[in-house]
Write a protein that holds these residues in place. Structure first.
Motif, mmCIF file in Angstrom:
data_model
loop_
_atom_site.group_PDB
_atom_site.id
_atom_site.type_symbol
_atom_site.label_atom_id
_atom_site.label_comp_id
_atom_site.label_asym_id
_atom_site.label_seq_id
_atom_site.Cartn_x
_atom_site.Cartn_y
_atom_site.Cartn_z
ATOM 1 N N LEU A 1 0.821 -1.208 0.000
ATOM 2 C CA LEU A 1 0.000 0.000 0.000
ATOM 3 C C LEU A 1 0.856 1.259 0.000
ATOM 4 O O LEU A 1 0.575 2.215 -0.731
ATOM 5 C CB LEU A 1 -0.926 -0.009 1.218
ATOM 6 N N GLY A 2 1.910 1.285 0.806
ATOM 7 C CA GLY A 2 2.751 2.469 0.890
ATOM 8 C C GLY A 2 3.423 2.794 -0.430
ATOM 9 O O GLY A 2 3.467 3.954 -0.855
ATOM 10 N N ALA A 3 3.947 1.760 -1.098
ATOM 11 C CA ALA A 3 4.603 1.977 -2.384
ATOM 12 C C ALA A 3 3.596 2.466 -3.421
ATOM 13 O O ALA A 3 3.902 3.364 -4.219
ATOM 14 C CB ALA A 3 5.264 0.681 -2.857
ATOM 15 N N LEU A 4 2.408 1.897 -3.415
ATOM 16 C CA LEU A 4 1.376 2.322 -4.357
ATOM 17 C C LEU A 4 1.008 3.789 -4.133
ATOM 18 O O LEU A 4 0.879 4.568 -5.078
ATOM 19 C CB LEU A 4 0.129 1.447 -4.214
ATOM 20 N N ARG A 5 0.831 4.167 -2.872
ATOM 21 C CA ARG A 5 0.474 5.549 -2.546
ATOM 22 C C ARG A 5 1.549 6.515 -3.041
ATOM 23 O O ARG A 5 1.240 7.566 -3.620
ATOM 24 C CB ARG A 5 0.275 5.711 -1.048
ATOM 25 N N SER A 6 2.804 6.140 -2.838
ATOM 26 C CA SER A 6 3.909 6.987 -3.287
ATOM 27 C C SER A 6 3.922 7.116 -4.807
ATOM 28 O O SER A 6 4.094 8.216 -5.348
ATOM 29 C CB SER A 6 5.228 6.406 -2.788
ATOM 30 N N LEU A 7 3.725 6.005 -5.508
ATOM 31 C CA LEU A 7 3.756 6.020 -6.969
ATOM 32 C C LEU A 7 2.591 6.806 -7.562
ATOM 33 O O LEU A 7 2.713 7.391 -8.638
ATOM 34 C CB LEU A 7 3.733 4.585 -7.496
ATOM 35 N N LEU A 8 1.467 6.831 -6.861
ATOM 36 C CA LEU A 8 0.279 7.498 -7.393
ATOM 37 C C LEU A 8 0.172 8.963 -6.984
ATOM 38 O O LEU A 8 -0.702 9.679 -7.477
ATOM 39 C CB LEU A 8 -0.983 6.745 -6.949
ATOM 40 N N THR A 9 1.052 9.414 -6.112
ATOM 41 C CA THR A 9 1.032 10.826 -5.732
ATOM 42 C C THR A 9 1.386 11.699 -6.939
ATOM 43 O O THR A 9 2.399 11.473 -7.611
ATOM 44 C CB THR A 9 2.031 11.081 -4.595
ATOM 45 N N GLY A 10 0.535 12.664 -7.243
ATOM 46 C CA GLY A 10 0.744 13.529 -8.395
ATOM 47 C C GLY A 10 0.119 13.015 -9.673
ATOM 48 O O GLY A 10 0.185 13.673 -10.713
ATOM 49 N N VAL A 11 -0.506 11.828 -9.617
ATOM 50 C CA VAL A 11 -1.159 11.246 -10.793
ATOM 51 C C VAL A 11 -2.575 11.813 -10.920
ATOM 52 O O VAL A 11 -3.318 11.887 -9.941
ATOM 53 C CB VAL A 11 -1.200 9.705 -10.686
ATOM 54 N N ASP A 12 -2.923 12.243 -12.112
ATOM 55 C CA ASP A 12 -4.275 12.760 -12.356
ATOM 56 C C ASP A 12 -5.264 11.644 -12.671
ATOM 57 O O ASP A 12 -6.389 11.625 -12.186
ATOM 58 C CB ASP A 12 -4.254 13.752 -13.529
ATOM 59 N N THR A 13 -4.813 10.710 -13.536
ATOM 60 C CA THR A 13 -5.680 9.607 -13.964
ATOM 61 C C THR A 13 -4.921 8.299 -13.836
ATOM 62 O O THR A 13 -3.759 8.200 -14.237
ATOM 63 C CB THR A 13 -6.132 9.792 -15.429
ATOM 64 N N LEU A 14 -5.588 7.307 -13.277
ATOM 65 C CA LEU A 14 -5.014 5.967 -13.146
ATOM 66 C C LEU A 14 -5.823 4.999 -13.999
ATOM 67 O O LEU A 14 -7.044 4.895 -13.853
ATOM 68 C CB LEU A 14 -5.058 5.509 -11.686
ATOM 69 N N VAL A 15 -5.138 4.306 -14.899
ATOM 70 C CA VAL A 15 -5.754 3.187 -15.612
ATOM 71 C C VAL A 15 -5.389 1.936 -14.811
ATOM 72 O O VAL A 15 -4.228 1.523 -14.784
ATOM 73 C CB VAL A 15 -5.264 3.079 -17.070
#
Length: 266
Positions: A41-55
């Motif tokens: 979960l922590g790694a995912l949160r870090s990777l998705l920070t600043g992302v506008d759209t997630l596929v």
């Protein structure tokens, strides 16, 4: 926009990345394991920070593990402030369905609706390429010619090409959240007999009991989990849960969905 794609090394995710990369005004981030570990979960949160759209291309494996993975992705997207999640789901999302992944898809959709993120749900039918492999795997000589021994009755399934699903996911990623679902199907629903004929004109479908099909899979060396997954999917097909035909692929991409026969004959 900054657009992230999970499962970017897979056949669908990789194609989505390629399609989105053609839009050079957007930044496309390809998320692959082990960096984008669905269990972290922590790694995912870090990777998705600043992302506008997630596929969000769905995980795979045992249903309980998939549900945990999907819960982590949705939670990470919400905590990272992702504004739009384009989630790959399936036509059968009924938690009362016999299909093991109907529960995981339905649960993921419920989580997304409650997450606070904008969302677009891409409910894909069974992949034509996958189903062709399934049929070829049970094609055996019979007393009256080749037989496809599957427990599906005369039910129909609206097989969809993987490329059409990828094109639809990419199109949804470039649009605002629809906050609804989109059924991604082929242009027609075929019986297993019609699928068998497209693969081998001399083959005929023989409807067998689910227990016989399950035993054949296990006898061929298939793992108990995947034998269960295939058998429950076919039971779901037999109940008519994958027969829906929609025009969503054409509406989203501007190109008609590929006829399953074109994919099967390759």
């Amino acid at each position: 926009m900054r657009i992230a794609v999970t499962g970017a090394s897979g056949r669908v995710g990789r194609h989505v990345v390629e399609l989105l990369a053609a839009h050079r005004e957007h930044e496309v981030v390809a998320l692959t394991r082990p960096a984008a570990d669905y269990a972290d979960l922590g790694a995912l949160r870090s990777l998705l920070t600043g992302v506008d759209t997630l596929v969000f291309v769905s995980s795979d494996g045992h249903a309980a593990t998939v549900m945990l993975h999907h819960a982590n992705v949705v939670r990470a997207a919400a905590e990272a402030g992702v504004g739009h999640v384009v989630a790959l789901s399936g036509l059968d999302v009924d938690v009362d369905s016999p299909f093991c992944y109907a529960v995981t898809n339905g649960h993921t959709e419920q989580l997304l609706r409650a997450s606070g993120c904008g969302y677009s749900l891409a409910r894909a039918s069974v992949y034509a390429e996958f189903f062709a492999g399934l049929v070829r795997g049970v094609l055996v000589p019979g007393p009256r010619g080749d037989e496809v021994r599957l427990p599906a009755g005369d039910a129909r399934v609206s097989l969809v090409a993987r490329a059409d699903v990828a094109r639809s996911l990419a199109a949804l990623a470039l649009l605002p959240p629809s906050n609804t679902h989109h059924d991604l199907t082929g242009p027609a629903a075929l019986t297993v007999a019609e699928v068998a004929a497209a693969l081998d004109p001399a083959a005929r479908h023989v409807d067998v009991a689910p227990a016989e099909y399950l035993a054949a899979l296990l006898g061929s060396g298939e793992t108990s989990w995947w034998a269960h997954a295939y058998a429950t999917m076919l039971e779901s097909i037999r109940l008519g849960r994958w027969a829906t035909v929609s025009g969503e692929v054409a509406a989203l991409t501007g190109r008609p969905a590929t006829p399953a026969g074109h994919v099967l004959s390759r």
